[in-house]
Design a protein around this motif. Structure first.
Motif, short mmCIF file in Angstrom:
data_model
loop_
_atom_site.label_atom_id
_atom_site.label_comp_id
_atom_site.label_asym_id
_atom_site.label_seq_id
_atom_site.Cartn_x
_atom_site.Cartn_y
_atom_site.Cartn_z
N ALA A 146 20.16 15.82 50.15
CA ALA A 146 19.54 16.31 48.92
C ALA A 146 18.74 17.59 49.16
O ALA A 146 18.68 18.48 48.30
CB ALA A 146 18.64 15.23 48.32
N ILE A 147 18.13 17.70 50.33
CA ILE A 147 17.36 18.90 50.67
C ILE A 147 18.29 20.06 50.99
O ILE A 147 18.07 21.19 50.56
CB ILE A 147 16.43 18.62 51.87
CG1 ILE A 147 15.33 17.63 51.46
CG2 ILE A 147 15.80 19.91 52.39
CD1 ILE A 147 14.49 17.13 52.62
N PHE A 148 19.35 19.77 51.74
CA PHE A 148 20.24 20.81 52.23
C PHE A 148 21.21 21.33 51.17
O PHE A 148 21.55 22.52 51.17
CB PHE A 148 21.04 20.31 53.43
CG PHE A 148 20.58 20.87 54.74
CD1 PHE A 148 20.75 22.20 55.04
CD2 PHE A 148 19.97 20.05 55.68
CE1 PHE A 148 20.33 22.73 56.24
CE2 PHE A 148 19.53 20.56 56.88
CZ PHE A 148 19.72 21.90 57.17
N LEU A 149 21.69 20.45 50.29
CA LEU A 149 22.76 20.83 49.38
C LEU A 149 22.42 22.03 48.51
O LEU A 149 23.22 22.99 48.44
CB LEU A 149 23.16 19.63 48.52
CG LEU A 149 24.41 19.82 47.65
CD1 LEU A 149 25.61 20.16 48.53
CD2 LEU A 149 24.69 18.57 46.82
N PRO A 150 21.26 22.07 47.82
CA PRO A 150 20.96 23.26 47.02
C PRO A 150 20.86 24.53 47.88
O PRO A 150 21.27 25.61 47.44
CB PRO A 150 19.60 22.93 46.39
CG PRO A 150 19.49 21.44 46.47
CD PRO A 150 20.21 21.04 47.71
N ILE A 151 20.32 24.39 49.09
CA ILE A 151 20.18 25.55 49.97
C ILE A 151 21.55 26.06 50.40
O ILE A 151 21.81 27.27 50.38
CB ILE A 151 19.34 25.18 51.21
CG1 ILE A 151 17.92 24.79 50.77
CG2 ILE A 151 19.29 26.33 52.20
CD1 ILE A 151 17.08 24.21 51.87
N ILE A 152 22.44 25.13 50.76
CA ILE A 152 23.79 25.53 51.18
C ILE A 152 24.54 26.18 50.03
O ILE A 152 25.23 27.20 50.22
CB ILE A 152 24.56 24.30 51.71
CG1 ILE A 152 23.93 23.79 53.00
CG2 ILE A 152 26.02 24.66 51.95
CD1 ILE A 152 23.92 24.80 54.12
N LEU A 153 24.43 25.62 48.82
CA LEU A 153 25.11 26.21 47.67
C LEU A 153 24.58 27.61 47.38
O LEU A 153 25.37 28.53 47.08
CB LEU A 153 24.92 25.31 46.44
CG LEU A 153 25.64 23.95 46.49
CD1 LEU A 153 25.30 23.13 45.25
CD2 LEU A 153 27.15 24.13 46.60
N LEU A 154 23.26 27.79 47.47
CA LEU A 154 22.66 29.10 47.24
C LEU A 154 23.12 30.08 48.31
O LEU A 154 23.49 31.24 48.01
CB LEU A 154 21.14 28.99 47.23
CG LEU A 154 20.36 30.30 47.04
CD1 LEU A 154 20.72 30.94 45.70
CD2 LEU A 154 18.86 30.05 47.14
N CYS A 155 23.11 29.63 49.57
CA CYS A 155 23.55 30.49 50.67
C CYS A 155 25.03 30.87 50.51
O CYS A 155 25.42 32.00 50.80
CB CYS A 155 23.34 29.79 52.01
SG CYS A 155 21.63 29.62 52.49
N PHE A 156 25.83 29.91 50.05
CA PHE A 156 27.25 30.19 49.86
C PHE A 156 27.46 31.25 48.78
O PHE A 156 28.30 32.15 48.93
CB PHE A 156 27.99 28.90 49.48
CG PHE A 156 29.47 29.09 49.28
CD1 PHE A 156 30.31 29.21 50.38
CD2 PHE A 156 30.01 29.14 48.01
CE1 PHE A 156 31.68 29.39 50.21
CE2 PHE A 156 31.37 29.32 47.83
CZ PHE A 156 32.21 29.45 48.93
N ALA A 157 26.68 31.14 47.69
CA ALA A 157 26.80 32.13 46.63
C ALA A 157 26.40 33.53 47.12
O ALA A 157 27.08 34.52 46.85
CB ALA A 157 25.92 31.72 45.44
N VAL A 158 25.30 33.59 47.88
CA VAL A 158 24.86 34.87 48.45
C VAL A 158 25.89 35.38 49.45
O VAL A 158 26.16 36.58 49.54
CB VAL A 158 23.47 34.70 49.11
CG1 VAL A 158 23.06 36.00 49.80
CG2 VAL A 158 22.43 34.30 48.08
#
Length: 295
Positions: A146-158
């Motif tokens: 739950a902590i990592f998923l939003p960060i990974i999605l944001l990083c993927f978009a960037v």
């Protein structure tokens, strides 16, 4: 020694000798005085003392991790055969069951290493002493996702944006790429190298930054009698505060040793794995002891 002084056979030295040698409960380092060199020195001395049984524990630990992975793959195949909603259910069930099996193995290995780094003997029986904490381990993994998923999605978009900007490939063209060879044909090798390097940097830096405290959760659970998941994660974030660079250096060197052992005909990887987790246990003790930390 009697059972009291020998702590039911887990100690190889009497209390006086353990105190003299800086072993036993008096772990010689904390967050105020630890160094990477000192951590390696203490861990190596402990490893040399118990390397045979640590290797046995590492072998059993590896078997447990492989068993957990096998359980996940079998249930995944069953789900694919059934199809539909059953596929999702079996994949999730396989993931949770693999966490259960691997959690027992990982926390057990960390418990053994915590004992050894504090001067005790490597007791194989301690590998199976963490079964009661499996629920906490599974919940901690879910929270980590739950902590990592939003960060990974944001990083993927960037990352996609950076790749499009540097390589000059549109998003629609990028989505149609099926393999690396096709991607290389669409752009120059030097531009592709810069784009890939930039994308890796965008993903790696925040992932490592957030992942460091989460990497301590399994050993923190093994070190706590009745752990509370939220409190354990909060404490782990406090442990790494101001220590991330040194922690990264120690983890990088330990991982490098493990990788070198793999290339040496794979056989040395089992004792190297014992040393790796012993070093990690020492790192946890170094970061978790000392001055009070802010939440």
């Amino acid at each position: 020694m009697c059972d009291i002084c020998g702590e039911q056979g887990t100690q190889s030295q009497c209390p006086t000798c353990r105190e003299r040698d800086g072993q036993g409960r008096a772990f010689p380092m904390d967050r105020n005085n630890w160094t990477i060199g000192g951590l390696f020195e203490v861990s190596w001395a402990a490893f040399k003392r118990e390397w045979v049984m640590l290797t046995v524990c590492a072998l059993l630990f590896l078997m447990g991790v492989m068993l957990g992975g096998a359980v996940s793959e079998v249930l995944k195949l069953v789900g694919e055969k059934m199809g539909g909603a059953a596929s999702v259910v079996f994949i999730l069930l396989g993931t949770v069951l693999s966490w259960v099996v691997q959690g027992v193995a990982i926390m057990g290995m960390m418990r053994v290493c915590l004992d050894v780094i504090q001067g005790q003997r490597a007791d194989v029986g301690r590998l199976f002493s963490q079964v009661n904490k499996v629920g906490a381990y599974v919940v901690s993994n879910l929270l980590a996702v739950a902590i990592f998923l939003p960060i990974i999605l944001l990083c993927f978009a960037v990352m996609v944006g950076a790749f499009v900007a540097v390589a000059g490939i549109s998003v629609s063209d990028l989505s149609s790429v099926s393999d690396v060879k096709q991607l290389m044909e669409m752009t120059q090798a030097s531009v592709l190298l810069v784009a890939v390097g930039l994308c890796v940097l965008i993903v790696a830096v925040p992932s490592i930054w957030i992942g460091m405290p989460l990497a301590l959760v399994s050993v923190a659970l093994a070190d706590t009698e009745n752990p509370k998941v939220i409190d354990t994660i909060r404490k782990c974030f406090g442990y790494v505060k101001g220590q991330r660079l040194s922690m990264f250096g120690a983890a990088f060197l330990a991982t490098l040793i493990l990788m070198v052992s793999v290339f040496l005909c794979c056989l040395p990887v089992i004792p190297a794995m014992g040393f790796f987790y012993l070093l990690f246990a020492g790192l946890y003790l170094s970061l978790s002891r000392g001055e009070q930390r802010e939440s």
